[in-house]
Design a protein around this motif. Structure first.
Motif, PDB file in Angstrom:
ATOM      1  N   MET A   1      -2.415 -47.624 -10.358  1.00  0.00           N
ATOM      2  CA  MET A   1      -0.973 -47.694 -10.551  1.00  0.00           C
ATOM      3  C   MET A   1      -0.266 -47.757  -9.202  1.00  0.00           C
ATOM      4  O   MET A   1      -0.545 -46.962  -8.303  1.00  0.00           O
ATOM      5  CB  MET A   1      -0.491 -46.472 -11.337  1.00  0.00           C
ATOM      6  CG  MET A   1       1.003 -46.473 -11.616  1.00  0.00           C
ATOM      7  SD  MET A   1       1.555 -44.989 -12.492  1.00  0.00           S
ATOM      8  CE  MET A   1       0.740 -45.222 -14.078  1.00  0.00           C
ATOM      9  N   ASN A   2       0.633 -48.703  -9.036  1.00  0.00           N
ATOM     10  CA  ASN A   2       1.409 -48.806  -7.811  1.00  0.00           C
ATOM     11  C   ASN A   2       2.383 -47.646  -7.708  1.00  0.00           C
ATOM     12  O   ASN A   2       2.884 -47.131  -8.711  1.00  0.00           O
ATOM     13  CB  ASN A   2       2.196 -50.114  -7.776  1.00  0.00           C
ATOM     14  CG  ASN A   2       1.309 -51.330  -7.655  1.00  0.00           C
ATOM     15  OD1 ASN A   2       0.272 -51.274  -6.999  1.00  0.00           O
ATOM     16  ND2 ASN A   2       1.693 -52.420  -8.286  1.00  0.00           N
ATOM     17  N   SER A   3       2.681 -47.245  -6.467  1.00  0.00           N
ATOM     18  CA  SER A   3       3.679 -46.202  -6.246  1.00  0.00           C
ATOM     19  C   SER A   3       4.936 -46.839  -5.681  1.00  0.00           C
ATOM     20  O   SER A   3       4.878 -47.861  -4.992  1.00  0.00           O
ATOM     21  CB  SER A   3       3.144 -45.137  -5.293  1.00  0.00           C
ATOM     22  OG  SER A   3       2.818 -45.700  -4.038  1.00  0.00           O
ATOM     23  N   TYR A   4       6.077 -46.223  -5.979  1.00  0.00           N
ATOM     24  CA  TYR A   4       7.367 -46.732  -5.530  1.00  0.00           C
ATOM     25  C   TYR A   4       8.097 -45.623  -4.790  1.00  0.00           C
ATOM     26  O   TYR A   4       8.100 -44.469  -5.233  1.00  0.00           O
ATOM     27  CB  TYR A   4       8.206 -47.208  -6.718  1.00  0.00           C
ATOM     28  CG  TYR A   4       7.547 -48.312  -7.507  1.00  0.00           C
ATOM     29  CD1 TYR A   4       7.630 -49.626  -7.089  1.00  0.00           C
ATOM     30  CD2 TYR A   4       6.819 -48.026  -8.656  1.00  0.00           C
ATOM     31  CE1 TYR A   4       7.006 -50.642  -7.799  1.00  0.00           C
ATOM     32  CE2 TYR A   4       6.197 -49.030  -9.377  1.00  0.00           C
ATOM     33  CZ  TYR A   4       6.293 -50.338  -8.939  1.00  0.00           C
ATOM     34  OH  TYR A   4       5.669 -51.334  -9.645  1.00  0.00           O
ATOM     35  N   ASP A   5       8.710 -45.974  -3.666  1.00  0.00           N
ATOM     36  CA  ASP A   5       9.352 -44.980  -2.816  1.00  0.00           C
ATOM     37  C   ASP A   5      10.805 -44.771  -3.233  1.00  0.00           C
ATOM     38  O   ASP A   5      11.651 -45.639  -3.022  1.00  0.00           O
ATOM     39  CB  ASP A   5       9.286 -45.442  -1.359  1.00  0.00           C
ATOM     40  CG  ASP A   5       9.868 -44.409  -0.403  1.00  0.00           C
ATOM     41  OD1 ASP A   5      10.202 -43.290  -0.844  1.00  0.00           O
ATOM     42  OD2 ASP A   5       9.988 -44.730   0.795  1.00  0.00           O
ATOM     43  N   PHE A   6      11.082 -43.607  -3.819  1.00  0.00           N
ATOM     44  CA  PHE A   6      12.444 -43.228  -4.167  1.00  0.00           C
ATOM     45  C   PHE A   6      12.856 -41.935  -3.454  1.00  0.00           C
ATOM     46  O   PHE A   6      13.792 -41.266  -3.883  1.00  0.00           O
ATOM     47  CB  PHE A   6      12.571 -43.047  -5.681  1.00  0.00           C
ATOM     48  CG  PHE A   6      12.468 -44.337  -6.459  1.00  0.00           C
ATOM     49  CD1 PHE A   6      13.533 -45.222  -6.504  1.00  0.00           C
ATOM     50  CD2 PHE A   6      11.300 -44.670  -7.127  1.00  0.00           C
ATOM     51  CE1 PHE A   6      13.447 -46.414  -7.211  1.00  0.00           C
ATOM     52  CE2 PHE A   6      11.202 -45.855  -7.840  1.00  0.00           C
ATOM     53  CZ  PHE A   6      12.273 -46.737  -7.883  1.00  0.00           C
ATOM     54  N   ALA A   7      12.173 -41.619  -2.375  1.00  0.00           N
ATOM     55  CA  ALA A   7      12.471 -40.388  -1.645  1.00  0.00           C
ATOM     56  C   ALA A   7      13.925 -40.377  -1.191  1.00  0.00           C
ATOM     57  O   ALA A   7      14.431 -41.358  -0.632  1.00  0.00           O
ATOM     58  CB  ALA A   7      11.543 -40.250  -0.439  1.00  0.00           C
ATOM     59  N   GLY A   8      14.612 -39.277  -1.462  1.00  0.00           N
ATOM     60  CA  GLY A   8      16.001 -39.135  -1.043  1.00  0.00           C
ATOM     61  C   GLY A   8      16.997 -39.891  -1.890  1.00  0.00           C
ATOM     62  O   GLY A   8      18.177 -39.957  -1.546  1.00  0.00           O
ATOM     63  N   GLN A   9      16.546 -40.466  -3.003  1.00  0.00           N
ATOM     64  CA  GLN A   9      17.436 -41.259  -3.855  1.00  0.00           C
ATOM     65  C   GLN A   9      17.673 -40.569  -5.187  1.00  0.00           C
ATOM     66  O   GLN A   9      16.821 -39.838  -5.694  1.00  0.00           O
ATOM     67  CB  GLN A   9      16.840 -42.643  -4.091  1.00  0.00           C
ATOM     68  CG  GLN A   9      16.731 -43.480  -2.825  1.00  0.00           C
ATOM     69  CD  GLN A   9      16.425 -44.929  -3.128  1.00  0.00           C
ATOM     70  OE1 GLN A   9      16.599 -45.404  -4.242  1.00  0.00           O
ATOM     71  NE2 GLN A   9      15.964 -45.641  -2.134  1.00  0.00           N
ATOM     72  N   ALA A  10      18.855 -40.833  -5.743  1.00  0.00           N
ATOM     73  CA  ALA A  10      19.231 -40.290  -7.050  1.00  0.00           C
ATOM     74  C   ALA A  10      19.479 -41.438  -8.017  1.00  0.00           C
ATOM     75  O   ALA A  10      20.132 -42.430  -7.668  1.00  0.00           O
ATOM     76  CB  ALA A  10      20.487 -39.433  -6.934  1.00  0.00           C
ATOM     77  N   ALA A  11      18.963 -41.293  -9.218  1.00  0.00           N
ATOM     78  CA  ALA A  11      19.066 -42.353 -10.226  1.00  0.00           C
ATOM     79  C   ALA A  11      19.723 -41.823 -11.493  1.00  0.00           C
ATOM     80  O   ALA A  11      19.624 -40.644 -11.820  1.00  0.00           O
ATOM     81  CB  ALA A  11      17.684 -42.893 -10.562  1.00  0.00           C
ATOM     82  N   ILE A  12      20.379 -42.734 -12.202  1.00  0.00           N
ATOM     83  CA  ILE A  12      20.830 -42.500 -13.572  1.00  0.00           C
ATOM     84  C   ILE A  12      19.991 -43.396 -14.471  1.00  0.00           C
ATOM     85  O   ILE A  12      19.854 -44.600 -14.213  1.00  0.00           O
ATOM     86  CB  ILE A  12      22.320 -42.831 -13.761  1.00  0.00           C
ATOM     87  CG1 ILE A  12      23.202 -41.829 -13.011  1.00  0.00           C
ATOM     88  CG2 ILE A  12      22.688 -42.842 -15.248  1.00  0.00           C
ATOM     89  CD1 ILE A  12      24.680 -42.208 -13.026  1.00  0.00           C
ATOM     90  N   VAL A  13      19.433 -42.832 -15.526  1.00  0.00           N
ATOM     91  CA  VAL A  13      18.721 -43.616 -16.539  1.00  0.00           C
ATOM     92  C   VAL A  13      19.382 -43.325 -17.875  1.00  0.00           C
ATOM     93  O   VAL A  13      19.311 -42.213 -18.393  1.00  0.00           O
ATOM     94  CB  VAL A  13      17.228 -43.248 -16.602  1.00  0.00           C
ATOM     95  CG1 VAL A  13      16.532 -44.086 -17.678  1.00  0.00           C
ATOM     96  CG2 VAL A  13      16.557 -43.455 -15.246  1.00  0.00           C
ATOM     97  N   THR A  14      20.045 -44.329 -18.451  1.00  0.00           N
ATOM     98  CA  THR A  14      20.681 -44.133 -19.753  1.00  0.00           C
ATOM     99  C   THR A  14      19.653 -44.333 -20.862  1.00  0.00           C
ATOM    100  O   THR A  14      18.710 -45.111 -20.721  1.00  0.00           O
ATOM    101  CB  THR A  14      21.868 -45.085 -19.954  1.00  0.00           C
ATOM    102  OG1 THR A  14      21.395 -46.424 -20.151  1.00  0.00           O
ATOM    103  CG2 THR A  14      22.833 -45.046 -18.766  1.00  0.00           C
ATOM    104  N   GLY A  15      19.844 -43.608 -21.964  1.00  0.00           N
ATOM    105  CA  GLY A  15      18.856 -43.666 -23.029  1.00  0.00           C
ATOM    106  C   GLY A  15      17.496 -43.214 -22.544  1.00  0.00           C
ATOM    107  O   GLY A  15      16.462 -43.732 -22.966  1.00  0.00           O
ATOM    108  N   GLY A  16      17.505 -42.220 -21.647  1.00  0.00           N
ATOM    109  CA  GLY A  16      16.276 -41.824 -20.976  1.00  0.00           C
ATOM    110  C   GLY A  16      15.507 -40.703 -21.635  1.00  0.00           C
ATOM    111  O   GLY A  16      14.549 -40.187 -21.050  1.00  0.00           O
ATOM    112  N   GLY A  17      15.887 -40.341 -22.841  1.00  0.00           N
ATOM    113  CA  GLY A  17      15.215 -39.237 -23.507  1.00  0.00           C
ATOM    114  C   GLY A  17      13.839 -39.557 -24.034  1.00  0.00           C
ATOM    115  O   GLY A  17      13.055 -38.653 -24.343  1.00  0.00           O
ATOM    116  N   GLN A  18      13.518 -40.832 -24.146  1.00  0.00           N
ATOM    117  CA  GLN A  18      12.231 -41.247 -24.695  1.00  0.00           C
ATOM    118  C   GLN A  18      11.974 -42.705 -24.327  1.00  0.00           C
ATOM    119  O   GLN A  18      12.801 -43.367 -23.705  1.00  0.00           O
ATOM    120  CB  GLN A  18      12.231 -41.090 -26.221  1.00  0.00           C
ATOM    121  CG  GLN A  18      13.297 -41.915 -26.919  1.00  0.00           C
ATOM    122  CD  GLN A  18      13.363 -41.643 -28.405  1.00  0.00           C
ATOM    123  OE1 GLN A  18      12.384 -41.231 -29.020  1.00  0.00           O
ATOM    124  NE2 GLN A  18      14.521 -41.866 -29.013  1.00  0.00           N
TER     125      GLN A  18
END
Length: 250
Positions: A1-18
């Motif tokens: 699995m590839n890794s993605y660098d999100f260090a120091g970042q904040a995200a919003i994911v809508t409909g993210g409960g499942q």
């Protein structure tokens, strides 16, 4: 699995409960990011709080994207918690019933469009000014192969997802002078709660259209979405990325 660098970042994911939304949120967390997960299902949010509430990296918010005031409150709460919004994944939508256009309930049509298209607009409208202020952002809008081709028996969902594609292209052009990218993905059917709630014959029909001969895996969707949300995706904007297993004709 590839890794993605999100260090120091904040995200919003809508409909993210499942489903796809949660899988994306988990990949962002694995990459060192923090995530505000928006959903309107209180039970899913409670489960998220129980699972992630202690580490401080996850915020679970009850937000109805169809309600602009709810969205604006969600943005304020996200900023209060994390101080910034670097990534926005517009995943929330509803599918509605399966029926031919002339038999489709008008109230259901309006609701599907309001949540999936107007709601996506609401979130972009509220979040984008904060990205502009910092000259950085990555927005990924979840459309569907139905938005490209139209699914018989799903006129509201197809129209909604076509609208999301046009919104993506407009916003991408508007923000091209900033370090903000806006792209869309067009998944085929995946084994999510929302998809599996549809009529079995309808599911059989749309599955038969996929040359790969199977449903999209959640991890496959998250891999493409998360790359589009990284700093590496610094040039492409206003584009549509296919996740249809060979179904799409353009």
């Amino acid at each position: 699995m590839n890794s993605y660098d999100f260090a120091g970042q904040a995200a919003i994911v809508t409909g993210g409960g499942q489903g796809i939304g949660l899988t994306v949120a988990e990949r962002i967390l694995a990459g060192g990011g923090t995530v505000s997960i928006w959903d309107r299902d209180a039970s899913l949010l409670q489960a998220l709080e129980a699972r992630y509430g202690r580490d401080g990296k996850v915020q679970a918010l009850n937000v109805d994207i169809g309600d602009l005031a709810s969205v604006e409150a969600g943005v304020k709460q996200t900023l209060a918690r994390f101080g910034q919004i670097d990534v926005l994944i517009n995943n929330a939508a509803i599918v509605g019933p399966n029926a031919n256009t002339w038999e489709y309930p008008p109230t259901a049509f309006a609701e599907v469009v309001h949540v999936g298209l107007v709601g996506t607009f609401h979130v972009c409208h509220a979040v984008v000014p904060h990205m502009i202020a910092r000259n950085y952002g990555r927005i990924v809008n979840l459309s569907s192969v139905a938005g490209k081709e139209g699914n018989p028996g799903a006129p509201a969902y197809s129209a909604t997802k076509a609208g999301v594609l046009a919104l993506t292209k407009s916003l991408g052009k508007e923000l091209a002078k900033y370090d903000i990218s806006v792209n869309a993905v067009t998944p085929a059917v995946a084994k999510t709660t929302m998809a599996m709630s549809q009529d079995p014959e309808f599911l059989k029909m749309i599955l038969s259209k996929i040359p790969r001969g199977r449903m999209l895996e959640l991890a496959e969707a998250a891999a493409m979405i998360c790359w589009l949300a990284t700093k590496e995706n610094s040039f492409t904007t206003g584009a549509v990325f296919d996740l249809s297993g060979g179904r799409a004709t353009y």
